[in-house]
Design a protein around this motif. Structure first.
Motif: not given
Length: 125
Positions: A71-73, A76, A62, A49-53
């Motif tokens: 972006t988170p992606e 990453h 973030a 899961a590529k999220t900031w969290e």
């Protein structure tokens, strides 16, 4: 007591010595990169899961990433690119042996040259 005059090296010899030292420094810095030894412990820890969290970023962090256009992606690979500090014992032991051998050689060569200078200066006394 006569003043000691060390042996003189000509200009061509000095230039040759400098060239050898520059080549040795270049090879010492370039060869580990070429062989893939430098930075070999660096790898990307992939997340599903590529999220900031999931990337361990708080809302402030973030927002800064987003201001920079990430972006988170896209962030990453930058965030998860880490060094893994694993000690390779055989390589460490080989390196220690080489360094110790070098210093023993250096000490013995310096000792020999020091004794030659002393004998040259005080041989008749």
């Amino acid at each position: 007591m006569s003043r000691y005059i060390p042996p003189q090296q000509n200009k061509a010899g000095q230039v040759f010595d400098i060239a050898i030292v520059v080549v040795a420094i270049f090879v010492a810095l370039w060869l580990p990169l070429k062989l893939g030894l430098a930075g070999a412990a660096k790898s990307i820890d992939a997340l599903d899961a590529k999220t900031w969290e999931a990337l361990g970023q708080n809302p402030t962090m973030a927002s800064i990433w987003e201001k920079l256009g990430y972006t988170p992606e896209t962030a990453h690979d930058i965030i998860q690119n880490r060094f893994h500090y694993i000690i390779d014992w055989p390589t460490l032991i080989i390196m220690a042996v080489v360094l110790i051998a070098y210093f023993v050689f250096l000490f013995r060569a310096s000792d020999r040259e020091y004794r030659e200078v002393i004998n040259e200066k005080f041989d008749d006394k």
